[in-house]
Design a protein around this motif. Structure first.
Motif, short mmCIF file in Angstrom:
data_model
loop_
_atom_site.label_atom_id
_atom_site.label_comp_id
_atom_site.label_asym_id
_atom_site.label_seq_id
_atom_site.Cartn_x
_atom_site.Cartn_y
_atom_site.Cartn_z
N ASP A 209 44.77 20.95 4.33
CA ASP A 209 46.18 21.32 4.46
C ASP A 209 46.34 22.54 5.37
OD1 ASP A 209 48.95 21.08 3.87
OD2 ASP A 209 48.78 22.64 2.33
N ALA A 210 45.38 23.44 5.41
CA ALA A 210 45.46 24.66 6.24
C ALA A 210 45.04 24.39 7.69
CB ALA A 210 44.57 25.73 5.63
N ASP A 211 44.38 23.29 7.94
CA ASP A 211 43.90 22.98 9.30
C ASP A 211 45.04 22.25 10.03
OD1 ASP A 211 42.47 22.41 11.52
OD2 ASP A 211 40.85 21.28 10.52
N ILE A 212 45.50 22.83 11.25
CA ILE A 212 46.63 22.27 11.97
C ILE A 212 46.18 21.10 12.82
CG2 ILE A 212 47.92 24.44 12.02
CD1 ILE A 212 46.85 24.90 14.86
N ASN A 213 44.91 20.97 12.96
CA ASN A 213 44.42 19.89 13.80
C ASN A 213 44.32 18.57 13.02
OD1 ASN A 213 44.07 21.59 16.07
ND2 ASN A 213 42.10 22.30 15.22
N VAL A 214 44.40 18.67 11.68
CA VAL A 214 44.28 17.49 10.85
C VAL A 214 45.63 16.80 10.80
CG1 VAL A 214 43.71 16.62 8.58
CG2 VAL A 214 42.45 18.55 9.50
N THR A 215 45.59 15.49 10.85
CA THR A 215 46.83 14.76 10.81
C THR A 215 47.41 14.82 9.41
OG1 THR A 215 45.74 12.67 10.23
CG2 THR A 215 46.01 13.17 12.58
N LYS A 216 48.69 14.50 9.40
CA LYS A 216 49.40 14.55 8.12
C LYS A 216 48.87 13.48 7.18
CE LYS A 216 54.11 14.64 6.30
NZ LYS A 216 55.55 14.53 6.64
N ALA A 217 48.47 12.37 7.77
CA ALA A 217 47.94 11.29 6.92
C ALA A 217 46.65 11.71 6.23
CB ALA A 217 47.71 10.04 7.77
N ASP A 218 45.80 12.40 6.92
CA ASP A 218 44.52 12.85 6.31
C ASP A 218 44.79 13.86 5.22
OD1 ASP A 218 43.07 11.20 7.94
OD2 ASP A 218 42.70 12.77 9.45
N VAL A 219 45.83 14.73 5.50
CA VAL A 219 46.15 15.73 4.46
C VAL A 219 46.63 15.03 3.20
CG1 VAL A 219 47.67 17.66 3.90
CG2 VAL A 219 46.62 17.53 6.15
N GLU A 220 47.50 13.99 3.43
CA GLU A 220 48.03 13.28 2.25
C GLU A 220 46.91 12.55 1.48
OE1 GLU A 220 50.75 12.05 -0.49
OE2 GLU A 220 50.99 13.52 1.13
N LYS A 221 46.00 12.03 2.23
CA LYS A 221 44.87 11.36 1.59
C LYS A 221 44.04 12.34 0.78
CE LYS A 221 40.96 8.39 2.73
NZ LYS A 221 40.20 7.74 3.81
N ALA A 222 43.80 13.54 1.30
CA ALA A 222 43.02 14.56 0.59
C ALA A 222 43.76 15.01 -0.67
CB ALA A 222 42.74 15.75 1.52
N ARG A 223 45.12 15.09 -0.55
CA ARG A 223 45.90 15.51 -1.73
C ARG A 223 45.78 14.46 -2.85
NH1 ARG A 223 50.68 14.55 -3.75
NH2 ARG A 223 51.20 13.09 -2.06
N GLN A 224 45.92 13.21 -2.46
CA GLN A 224 45.83 12.14 -3.47
C GLN A 224 44.43 12.13 -4.14
OE1 GLN A 224 46.89 8.55 -1.47
NE2 GLN A 224 49.09 9.05 -1.34
N GLN A 225 43.44 12.39 -3.33
CA GLN A 225 42.07 12.41 -3.87
C GLN A 225 41.90 13.55 -4.86
OE1 GLN A 225 39.87 10.05 -3.25
NE2 GLN A 225 38.21 10.96 -4.50
N ALA A 226 42.50 14.71 -4.52
CA ALA A 226 42.41 15.87 -5.41
C ALA A 226 43.15 15.60 -6.72
CB ALA A 226 42.99 17.11 -4.73
#
Length: 605
Positions: free
Chosen positions: A154-171
């Motif tokens: 979530d803090a990395d601006i280079n990561v796409t929003k989709a990857d962030v959402e995927k990481a959130r769901q995994q958490a």
């Protein structure tokens, strides 16, 4: 630990069972000892019981031997009580404890099985708790790592929003799994605590309590068995005491006076003691006077020539001074006893037969002396051999009277039996006559005639023996009178009273004559008669012998010898078991051949 306690209890309870089995083995060996002891007592009692139809049965008429017989019988009962001890201990202790040990082993096995099962259950619960705990711990770590990864993405601006959402769901997923593991762990922990509390406060104490009760019952049971052990022994004490009381009672019934009187009655001969030996005057060589007691017992007749008559009944034998003659005439009247190492119930003293004896030269001289009258029966003792006479004249008067009375009683019993049979057959014949269909009346006539003949024969026998009995009883002095000198009892009042030459004479073997002399007196020079015995040559020795055993020689005609003593043999065994020996010139007699070792002289004829 709890497992260690179970191990300790298992070892202790097994030791308790071993103790119980050891006690069972002890009691079993005790019962075997009791049985063996009872068997030995019974064999001992049987060993000393009198043999049937033997001389020993006659010996048990004395109070002392009857007391011994009572002791043997009581010892048999005494042995029976020890058998009772063995039987009761076997049934009440050995059998009961053996069954109880089997039940105890099963109960012990069940209790320890329950303990192991409870221990395995708590261990399983513990493993489940540990697994739930590790799973909860793992899920928490995974949720924490997923949360950290989400925050980094979530803090990395280079990561796409989709990857962030995927990481959130995994958490979120990991966090939910951690919550589920926590709930499961909490539930498993609560369940384990409950099971553990139940295990340590309920199940295990109950199992330990059951094991304790089982052990206490075992201890109580072995204590009760020990009490029973003493009780079984104590129960027979009154009966054993009665056996001992009976033995004491039998011992107190021993009557020495009665026994001695029975011996007197059994061996009383009826002979009168000999008279005094009078002085013989040898100062007149041509008128030698024979001692009055040697040939007759006459008194006050003033005659120098005594009569060989019936007044000499009081003499045992007119030539007592001749030791050689007395040894000859008093030969033993029974088969010789066996040596001590081979005692036989049949070889008992006072048997019916006497050793066979060859005719001695002395008997020829008597026959020559008695040629002027019939032979006197009392000299039959000089011949050894032959069965006793039917009238028992070979016995002393009193013994003869008893034998004759016994024979009369036996014949009367036989007559009564025959009469009973005749009466029964007569009644049967009457029944057949009245009821011919039951049988032929003529069929019993033959048997009735036989019975009549038998009865007549037996009555003739009774008359014969009663005649002899009356003769003996008439010759014996009255039993309630004091013994008197025969010279006074038979003092002749008329010439016919002297006519009893050999009638009342008795011989040393117990026989007495029954014939009456045909002469009133026998005028024989006494000096010639006495010289016949003075000149009698002793029998020559034919060898020597060594006594193998001590022989008492209590019967007439025998001689006592000591073990190892050397003596002379003067007559061999004639087949009757007796050997005649001599110690010195005046001492000779018979001893059992089996008691001596004979060394015959080869040159002797």
């Amino acid at each position: 630990s709890l497992q260690d306690q179970f191990d300790n209890l298992e070892k202790h309870t097994q030791w308790g069972i071993d103790v119980l089995e050891k006690y069972i083995k002890f009691v079993k060996e005790r019962t075997e000892i009791e049985l063996s002891y009872a068997k030995q007592l019974r064999n001992l009692s049987k060993k000393y019981q009198p043999k049937k139809n033997s001389k020993e049965e006659e010996e048990y008429r004395y109070t002392s031997t009857r007391a011994f017989l009572a002791t043997l019988n009581e010892m048999n009962d005494y042995a029976g009580q020890h058998e009772v001890i063995s039987e009761n201990m076997t049934s009440l202790i050995t059998g009961e404890l053996t069954r109880y040990v089997q039940e105890l082993k099963q109960e012990r096995k069940s209790h320890f099985h329950d303990g192991r099962k409870a221990q395995q259950h708590i261990e399983t619960c513990w493993k489940q708790l540990e697994a739930s705990k590790r799973r909860f711990e793992r899920d928490c770590k995974e949720a924490d790592r997923a949360q950290q990864y989400f925050e980094k993405m979530d803090a990395d601006i280079n990561v796409t929003k989709a990857d962030v959402e995927k990481a959130r769901q995994q958490a979120q997923l990991r966090h939910q799994m951690a919550e589920d593991s926590k709930a499961e762990y909490s539930s498993t922990l609560q369940k384990f605590n409950s099971e553990q509390h139940e295990h340590y406060y309920t199940h295990i104490p109950n199992i330990f309590q059951k094991i304790q009760e089982m052990e206490e019952r075992r201890i109580v049971r072995i204590g009760e068995s020990m009490k029973t052990f003493a009780k079984v022994d104590r129960q027979v004490i009154p009966i054993i005491g009665k056996c001992l009381d009976e033995i004491t009672k039998a011992a107190e019934s021993v009557d020495h006076k009665n026994d001695s009187q029975m011996v007197i009655e059994a061996f009383k001969s009826g002979f009168e003691p000999p008279g005094d030996i009078e002085f013989e005057d040898f100062t007149q060589p041509m008128k030698r006077t024979v001692s009055e007691s040697s040939l007759s017992n006459s008194r006050g007749d003033g005659k120098s020539e005594p009569k060989f008559g019936g007044k000499s009944k009081g003499k045992l034998w007119p030539f007592i001074k001749k030791n050689k003659l007395m040894s000859l005439l008093t030969s033993p009247h029974q088969p010789p006893p066996p040596p001590p190492a081979s005692a036989s119930p049949s070889a008992v003293p006072n048997g019916p037969q006497s050793p066979k004896q060859q005719k001695e030269p002395l008997s020829h001289r008597f026959n020559e002396f008695m040629t002027s009258k019939p032979k006197i029966h009392c000299f039959r003792s000089l011949k050894r051999g032959g069965a006793g006479p039917e009238d028992f004249s070979n016995l002393p008067p009193e013994q003869r009277r008893k034998k004759l009375q016994q024979k009369v009683d036996e014949l009367n019993k036989d007559i009564q039996k025959e009469l009973d049979q005749r009466d029964a057959l007569t009644k049967m014949k009457d029944v057949y006559i009245k009821n011919p269909q039951m049988g032929d009346a003529a069929s019993v006539d033959h048997r009735l005639s036989e019975l009549a003949q038998n009865i007549e024969k037996l009555r003739l026998e009774v008359q014969k023996f009663e005649g002899w009995l009356a003769e003996v009883e008439g010759r014996l002095p009255a039993r309630n009178e004091q013994p008197r000198r025969q010279s006074g009892m038979y003092e002749p009042q008329n010439p016919s009273a002297v006519n009893s030459c050999a009638q009342d004479r008795e011989s040393p073997d117990g026989s007495y004559t029954e014939e009456q002399s045909q002469e009133t007196e026998m005028k024989v020079p006494a000096t010639d008669f006495d010289d016949e015995f003075d000149d009698e040559e002793p029998l020559p020795t034919i060898g020597t012998c060594k006594a193998l055993y001590t022989f008492e020689g209590q019967n007439e005609g025998t001689i006592s010898v000591a073990e190892g003593e050397m003596l002379y043999v003067i007559e061999e065994d004639k087949g009757d078991g007796w050997t005649r020996i001599r110690r010195n010139e005046d001492e000779e007699g018979y001893v059992p051949t089996s008691y001596v070792e004979v060394y015959l002289d080869k040159n002797a004829k």
